[in-house]
Enzyme design. Structure first.
Site, PDB file in Angstrom:
ATOM      1  N   ARG A 199       0.836  -1.194   0.000  1.00  0.00           N
ATOM      2  CA  ARG A 199       0.000   0.000   0.000  1.00  0.00           C
ATOM      3  C   ARG A 199       0.879   1.255   0.000  1.00  0.00           C
ATOM      4  NH1 ARG A 199      -2.161  -3.436   4.028  1.00  0.00           N
ATOM      5  NH2 ARG A 199      -4.245  -4.252   3.529  1.00  0.00           N
ATOM      6  N   LYS A 224      -2.395  -1.241   7.684  1.00  0.00           N
ATOM      7  CA  LYS A 224      -3.770  -0.736   7.684  1.00  0.00           C
ATOM      8  C   LYS A 224      -4.705  -1.596   8.530  1.00  0.00           C
ATOM      9  CE  LYS A 224      -7.579   0.191   4.474  1.00  0.00           C
ATOM     10  NZ  LYS A 224      -8.001   0.167   3.056  1.00  0.00           N
ATOM     11  N   HIS A 282      -2.924   3.564  -6.686  1.00  0.00           N
ATOM     12  CA  HIS A 282      -3.361   2.334  -6.007  1.00  0.00           C
ATOM     13  C   HIS A 282      -3.513   1.176  -6.989  1.00  0.00           C
ATOM     14  CE1 HIS A 282      -4.933   0.207  -2.519  1.00  0.00           C
ATOM     15  NE2 HIS A 282      -5.908  -0.259  -3.272  1.00  0.00           N
ATOM     16  N   ARG A 285      -0.965  -1.507  -6.865  1.00  0.00           N
ATOM     17  CA  ARG A 285      -1.187  -2.609  -5.914  1.00  0.00           C
ATOM     18  C   ARG A 285      -1.964  -3.726  -6.597  1.00  0.00           C
ATOM     19  NH1 ARG A 285      -1.369  -4.440  -0.661  1.00  0.00           N
ATOM     20  NH2 ARG A 285      -3.379  -4.998   0.261  1.00  0.00           N
ATOM     21  N   HIS A 308      -3.820  -8.985   2.958  1.00  0.00           N
ATOM     22  CA  HIS A 308      -5.271  -9.151   2.966  1.00  0.00           C
ATOM     23  C   HIS A 308      -5.683 -10.252   3.935  1.00  0.00           C
ATOM     24  CE1 HIS A 308      -4.835  -7.136  -1.001  1.00  0.00           C
ATOM     25  NE2 HIS A 308      -5.974  -6.588  -0.626  1.00  0.00           N
ATOM     26  N   TYR A 317      -8.502  -7.700  -6.043  1.00  0.00           N
ATOM     27  CA  TYR A 317      -7.217  -7.276  -6.589  1.00  0.00           C
ATOM     28  C   TYR A 317      -6.661  -8.270  -7.596  1.00  0.00           C
ATOM     29  CZ  TYR A 317      -6.963  -3.753  -2.926  1.00  0.00           C
ATOM     30  OH  TYR A 317      -7.216  -2.674  -2.103  1.00  0.00           O
TER      31      TYR A 317
END
Length: 330
Positions: A199, A224, A282, A285, A308, A317
């Protein structure tokens, strides 16, 4: 049971309950009188007595925002972003509403107004902040509210799934465009983003001490989702980092001394030089995680690298290239 009657051109609400003095209040409309009476009866049922509503009549939502910004926001990892959002909310007319008059309709109108100018995801975040401000006021500050009106409205549906990946020679164009820029480490930053799928905040928070040279691993102490993880570096990413380290200021602990706001500005200028449209930072990613799958890593391995925790989020993703999958199927 409340009594609502019209008296001298105004609507008067009176609530009588056993064990409490009758409470009476006048309003301009019958709807306001009904709401006040219902809320007061709910509070009597909840607390066993009629709370002092004078504080609700004198306290505005904006005042709660100010207190929350001082006492609660600084304790969060995303304090800077939350305080910025509260500043935006503070300028809205909703901030001048007293808590006695704040209604579901007010919050719903705010939601609908914001959806006209910002994305649904932004509106949802703003509603979440408002909801938590009121929740803290009820639970920790003793505000005698019967309910959190923000929780009673419908939240916007967020549909922000993206399938954008680097196409054709876009990666090389981005890297070449870095040479014409003024940020000496930006090419290295892009390579790390593409190779690791990290990230933005994780990349900007990297310190030289976080990199294990003999293991070729970056240790992230806080991410995060609230936990740390270790991210393996490809040879390409590692070589780029070491090349930048040889040129970097030895006294600078951060690998990439740049703020998130500065990164966005540099990114926009980079896209113009590279003549690339519709690509967000982003999206790198997305690209990085998808490449991990295409290299043959399984879901558990990819999630340990990307951070994740939910397969549902990881699938957003992992936009695999169909032609590559055909080749692997034989």
């Amino acid at each position: 049971m409340a009594t609502i009657r019209k008296l001298r051109g105004r609507w008067q609400a009176q609530v009588r309950r056993k064990g409490m003095k009758p409470r009476c209040k006048s309003f301009d409309t019958k709807q306001e009188a009904d709401k006040w009476a219902r809320d007061l009866e709910t509070q009597v049922d909840r607390f066993g007595a009629a709370p002092d509503t004078k504080i609700l009549e004198s306290t505005t939502l904006g005042e709660l925002m100010d207190r929350y910004k001082i006492e609660v926001s600084p304790t969060k990892r995303g304090a800077e972003q939350e305080i910025q959002r509260i500043e935006v909310l503070r300028r809205h007319e909703l901030a001048y509403r007293t808590m006695i008059g704040l209604s579901q309709q007010d919050i719903a109108s705010f939601r609908d107004e914001r959806l006209k100018v910002v994305a649904p995801s932004t509106t949802v975040r703003e509603l979440a902040i408002l909801s938590h401000i009121i929740e803290v006021a009820i639970r920790d500050w003793g505000l005698p509210l019967a309910k959190n009106v923000v929780k009673m409205i419908r939240r916007p549906v967020i549909r922000n799934e993206r399938t954008r990946r680097l196409d054709g020679n876009e990666e090389q164009r981005l890297l070449d465009a870095c040479d014409a820029g003024k940020i000496p480490f930006f090419k290295t930053l892009l390579i790390v983003a593409i190779e690791t799928g990290m990230r933005r905040g994780e990349i900007l928070g990297m310190r030289w001490d976080d990199i294990s040279h003999n293991r070729r691993v970056v240790t992230l102490t806080m991410t995060k989702n609230g936990s740390g993880r270790q991210v393996p570096l490809s040879q390409r990413a590692f070589d780029a980092l070491m090349a930048w380290k040889a040129r970097a200021d030895v006294d600078q602990q951060r690998v990439f001394p740049m703020t998130a706001g500065s990164l966005e500005q540099v990114w926009r200028r980079l896209l113009l030089r590279a003549d690339i449209i519709g690509l967000r930072f982003h999206d790198l990613r997305h690209e990085g995680v998808s490449r991990l799958f295409e290299r043959g890593l399984n879901v558990i391995e990819v999630s340990s690298i990307s951070g994740h925790k939910e397969l549902r989020m990881l699938k957003r993703y992992a936009h695999l290239d169909a032609a590559d999958l055909v080749g692997r199927l034989g």
